[in-house]
Design an enzyme around this catalytic site. Sequence first.
Site, PDB file in Angstrom:
ATOM      1  N   ARG A  10      21.144   7.407   6.946  1.00  0.00           N
ATOM      2  CA  ARG A  10      20.059   8.116   6.133  1.00  0.00           C
ATOM      3  C   ARG A  10      19.121   8.854   6.708  1.00  0.00           C
ATOM      4  O   ARG A  10      18.452   8.038   7.707  1.00  0.00           O
ATOM      5  CB  ARG A  10      19.766   7.119   4.988  1.00  0.00           C
ATOM      6  N   SER A  47       1.553  -2.025   4.871  1.00  0.00           N
ATOM      7  CA  SER A  47       2.927  -1.962   5.213  1.00  0.00           C
ATOM      8  C   SER A  47       3.293  -1.761   6.380  1.00  0.00           C
ATOM      9  O   SER A  47       2.472  -1.236   7.275  1.00  0.00           O
ATOM     10  CB  SER A  47       3.612  -0.812   4.228  1.00  0.00           C
ATOM     11  N   PHE A  52      -3.168  -4.894  -5.320  1.00  0.00           N
ATOM     12  CA  PHE A  52      -1.729  -4.640  -5.015  1.00  0.00           C
ATOM     13  C   PHE A  52      -1.424  -3.090  -5.681  1.00  0.00           C
ATOM     14  O   PHE A  52      -0.574  -2.669  -5.365  1.00  0.00           O
ATOM     15  CB  PHE A  52      -0.792  -5.663  -5.778  1.00  0.00           C
ATOM     16  N   LYS A  88      -1.013   4.364   2.990  1.00  0.00           N
ATOM     17  CA  LYS A  88      -1.113   3.092   3.282  1.00  0.00           C
ATOM     18  C   LYS A  88      -2.059   3.303   4.746  1.00  0.00           C
ATOM     19  O   LYS A  88      -3.149   2.770   4.925  1.00  0.00           O
ATOM     20  CB  LYS A  88       0.111   2.163   3.735  1.00  0.00           C
ATOM     21  N   ASP A 140      -5.703   1.338 -16.273  1.00  0.00           N
ATOM     22  CA  ASP A 140      -5.447   2.311 -15.288  1.00  0.00           C
ATOM     23  C   ASP A 140      -6.748   2.422 -14.479  1.00  0.00           C
ATOM     24  O   ASP A 140      -7.809   2.953 -14.920  1.00  0.00           O
ATOM     25  CB  ASP A 140      -5.121   3.672 -15.861  1.00  0.00           C
ATOM     26  N   GLY A 146       2.713  -6.964 -11.251  1.00  0.00           N
ATOM     27  CA  GLY A 146       4.180  -6.449 -10.390  1.00  0.00           C
ATOM     28  C   GLY A 146       4.591  -7.573  -9.438  1.00  0.00           C
ATOM     29  O   GLY A 146       4.403  -8.583  -9.515  1.00  0.00           O
ATOM     30  N   TYR A 152       3.729   8.357   0.642  1.00  0.00           N
ATOM     31  CA  TYR A 152       3.544   6.825   0.324  1.00  0.00           C
ATOM     32  C   TYR A 152       2.885   6.244   1.693  1.00  0.00           C
ATOM     33  O   TYR A 152       1.903   5.620   1.694  1.00  0.00           O
ATOM     34  CB  TYR A 152       4.616   6.246  -0.143  1.00  0.00           C
ATOM     35  N   ARG A 196      15.863  -5.197   9.818  1.00  0.00           N
ATOM     36  CA  ARG A 196      14.843  -5.619   8.906  1.00  0.00           C
ATOM     37  C   ARG A 196      14.220  -7.038   8.956  1.00  0.00           C
ATOM     38  O   ARG A 196      15.104  -7.860   9.428  1.00  0.00           O
ATOM     39  CB  ARG A 196      14.981  -4.950   7.536  1.00  0.00           C
ATOM     40  N   ASN A 232       9.550  -6.724   4.930  1.00  0.00           N
ATOM     41  CA  ASN A 232      10.403  -6.322   3.845  1.00  0.00           C
ATOM     42  C   ASN A 232      10.300  -7.565   2.930  1.00  0.00           C
ATOM     43  O   ASN A 232      11.041  -8.567   3.011  1.00  0.00           O
ATOM     44  CB  ASN A 232      11.886  -5.744   4.249  1.00  0.00           C
ATOM     45  N   ASP A 290      15.320   6.630   8.256  1.00  0.00           N
ATOM     46  CA  ASP A 290      15.551   5.386   8.304  1.00  0.00           C
ATOM     47  C   ASP A 290      15.182   4.878   9.797  1.00  0.00           C
ATOM     48  O   ASP A 290      15.777   5.553  10.857  1.00  0.00           O
ATOM     49  CB  ASP A 290      16.895   4.860   8.059  1.00  0.00           C
TER      50      ASP A 290
HETATM   51  N1  LIG Z   1       7.521  -4.393  -2.206  1.00  0.00           N
HETATM   52  C1  LIG Z   1       7.378  -3.730  -0.870  1.00  0.00           C
HETATM   53  O1  LIG Z   1       8.593  -3.716  -0.390  1.00  0.00           O
HETATM   54  C2  LIG Z   1       6.069  -3.587  -0.369  1.00  0.00           C
HETATM   55  C3  LIG Z   1       6.184  -3.300   0.995  1.00  0.00           C
HETATM   56  C4  LIG Z   1       5.124  -3.110   1.588  1.00  0.00           C
HETATM   57  C5  LIG Z   1       3.711  -2.780   0.874  1.00  0.00           C
HETATM   58  N2  LIG Z   1       4.035  -2.820  -0.444  1.00  0.00           N
HETATM   59  C6  LIG Z   1       2.750  -2.742  -1.329  1.00  0.00           C
HETATM   60  O2  LIG Z   1       2.420  -3.998  -1.934  1.00  0.00           O
HETATM   61  C7  LIG Z   1       1.894  -3.697  -3.326  1.00  0.00           C
HETATM   62  C8  LIG Z   1       2.597  -4.127  -4.383  1.00  0.00           C
HETATM   63  O3  LIG Z   1       4.166  -3.932  -4.403  1.00  0.00           O
HETATM   64  P1  LIG Z   1       4.925  -4.321  -5.195  1.00  0.00           P
HETATM   65  O4  LIG Z   1       6.226  -4.397  -4.670  1.00  0.00           O
HETATM   66  O5  LIG Z   1       4.479  -5.610  -5.929  1.00  0.00           O
HETATM   67  O6  LIG Z   1       5.053  -3.241  -6.273  1.00  0.00           O
HETATM   68  P2  LIG Z   1       4.977  -3.227  -8.132  1.00  0.00           P
HETATM   69  O7  LIG Z   1       5.244  -1.870  -8.327  1.00  0.00           O
HETATM   70  O8  LIG Z   1       6.006  -4.477  -8.486  1.00  0.00           O
HETATM   71  O9  LIG Z   1       3.546  -3.712  -8.333  1.00  0.00           O
HETATM   72  C9  LIG Z   1       2.549  -2.900  -8.585  1.00  0.00           C
HETATM   73  C10 LIG Z   1       1.545  -3.009  -9.694  1.00  0.00           C
HETATM   74  O10 LIG Z   1       0.571  -2.173  -9.834  1.00  0.00           O
HETATM   75  C11 LIG Z   1       0.595  -1.592 -11.106  1.00  0.00           C
HETATM   76  N3  LIG Z   1      -0.132  -0.187 -11.095  1.00  0.00           N
HETATM   77  C12 LIG Z   1       0.276   0.818 -10.366  1.00  0.00           C
HETATM   78  N4  LIG Z   1      -0.556   1.858 -10.253  1.00  0.00           N
HETATM   79  C13 LIG Z   1      -1.458   1.316 -11.128  1.00  0.00           C
HETATM   80  C14 LIG Z   1      -2.870   1.811 -11.650  1.00  0.00           C
HETATM   81  N5  LIG Z   1      -3.297   3.030 -11.450  1.00  0.00           N
HETATM   82  N6  LIG Z   1      -3.794   1.010 -12.368  1.00  0.00           N
HETATM   83  C15 LIG Z   1      -3.341  -0.224 -12.763  1.00  0.00           C
HETATM   84  N7  LIG Z   1      -2.326  -0.868 -12.201  1.00  0.00           N
HETATM   85  C16 LIG Z   1      -1.524  -0.001 -11.462  1.00  0.00           C
HETATM   86  C17 LIG Z   1       2.001  -1.597 -11.624  1.00  0.00           C
HETATM   87  O11 LIG Z   1       2.050  -1.230 -12.933  1.00  0.00           O
HETATM   88  C18 LIG Z   1       2.491  -2.746 -11.044  1.00  0.00           C
HETATM   89  O12 LIG Z   1       2.380  -3.988 -11.845  1.00  0.00           O
HETATM   90  C19 LIG Z   1       1.734  -2.175  -3.235  1.00  0.00           C
HETATM   91  O13 LIG Z   1       0.698  -1.371  -2.789  1.00  0.00           O
HETATM   92  C20 LIG Z   1       2.817  -1.671  -2.364  1.00  0.00           C
HETATM   93  O14 LIG Z   1       2.365  -0.210  -1.852  1.00  0.00           O
HETATM   94  C21 LIG Z   1       5.084  -3.366  -1.235  1.00  0.00           C
END
Ligand SMILES: NC(=O)c1ccc[n+]([C@@H]2O[C@H](COP(=O)([O-])OP(=O)(O)OC[C@H]3O[C@@H](n4cnc5c(N)ncnc54)[C@H](O)[C@@H]3O)[C@@H](O)[C@H]2O)c1
Length: 340
Positions: free
Chosen positions: A297, A126, A82, A155, A59, A11, A151, A233, A181, A300
Amino acid sequence: MRKILVTGGLGFIGSHTVVELQHEGYEVVIIDNLSNSSREVLKGITGITGKEPLFVELDLKDKQGVQDFFKTHNDVDGVIHFAASKAVGESVGNPLLYYENNLNTLVYVLQELNKLQAANFIFSSSCTVYGQADELPITENAPVKPAESPYGNTKQIGEEIIKDSCKVSPNLKAIALRYFNPIGAHESALIGELPIGVPLNLVPFITQTAVGLREQLSVFGDDYPTTDGTCVRDYIHVVDLAKAHVIALKRLLDGENATNFEVFNLGTGTGSTVLEAIKSFEKVSGEHLNYKIAPRREGDVVAAFADTEKANTELGWTSELTLDDAMRSAWKWEKKIRNK
Ligand SMILES: NC(=O)c1ccc[n+]([C@@H]2O[C@H](COP(=O)([O-])OP(=O)(O)OC[C@H]3O[C@@H](n4cnc5c(N)ncnc54)[C@H](O)[C@@H]3O)[C@@H](O)[C@H]2O)c1
């Protein structure tokens, strides 16, 4: 060589973290189910580091699969978790999907990790846990507010699950990192953010509008009590964020943690308004962005930015890259994936 499992490692944030782990000499194993990523990301990672990480398509909702993985890889020294679903709106419409994917997977991983001697765990949390904080900048001591979405709730509950587990498992040490962010991409433009469908976050929406994929960006509300009326932000470059994970992990591996469960904010400490973010993009890209002011929105938060004191002093991490750097890299990435 220390071996680290990165779940969700294909991801957005995971892939950048894999790169930084490899740069620091860690052996990385990635688990991902490709629900929000693609195998192509492996090529991007390998292109940057010259070393292909081991990838296991799995998965994490498959409990038996998780057990089998840890039987084979019982020599992992730490896990950076992640993997989760992250679309706030989707979570409102389908809460059970989110509770299942974000909490069951966490429990299964912790259950197996707990059986190992070295149970070092980094969790993606987050700043949404703070909601609209009463005081800015937001410290780690700010109260956790009732979650605005399923969501966000995953967390909060996720942190509770880990904290409770740490109380009773002496070998389990964990750090929850509360991201503000995350934006930007690797400077090589070999990896970056790949939103599926209409992006929910500002920066991919900006770059997709500039590249011609979206007609116009809507700025939701310009009558908030901020310098220019738009929401504030704390935009943190994904490469800085990735480096913080490696530092947090090392803290656990070296036994430098103060308690078995710690929390750190990861932000720059500087708030930027939506209009400032747009101006930054226009400056570094030389593009004119088509945007309009739209009504506020619902849901927010007006303003959120991190107090970074704890991360700076205790973790020894400080963000280095600027909003302009992040916009430049995000634009380079957008042009690359659209072949422009
Ligand atoms: N991007 C943001 O703004 C943000 C902010 C705060 C927290 N987060 C957290 O950071 C983490 C990573 O976020 P990101 O932006 O890289 O998201 P992303 O969706 O790009 O990455 C998450 C990855 O996890 C994989 N995944 C999801 N469910 C799965 C499962 N059941 N088994 C195996 N793989 C699985 C997805 O395929 C994806 O590749 C997440 O936990 C997200 O909640 C993200």
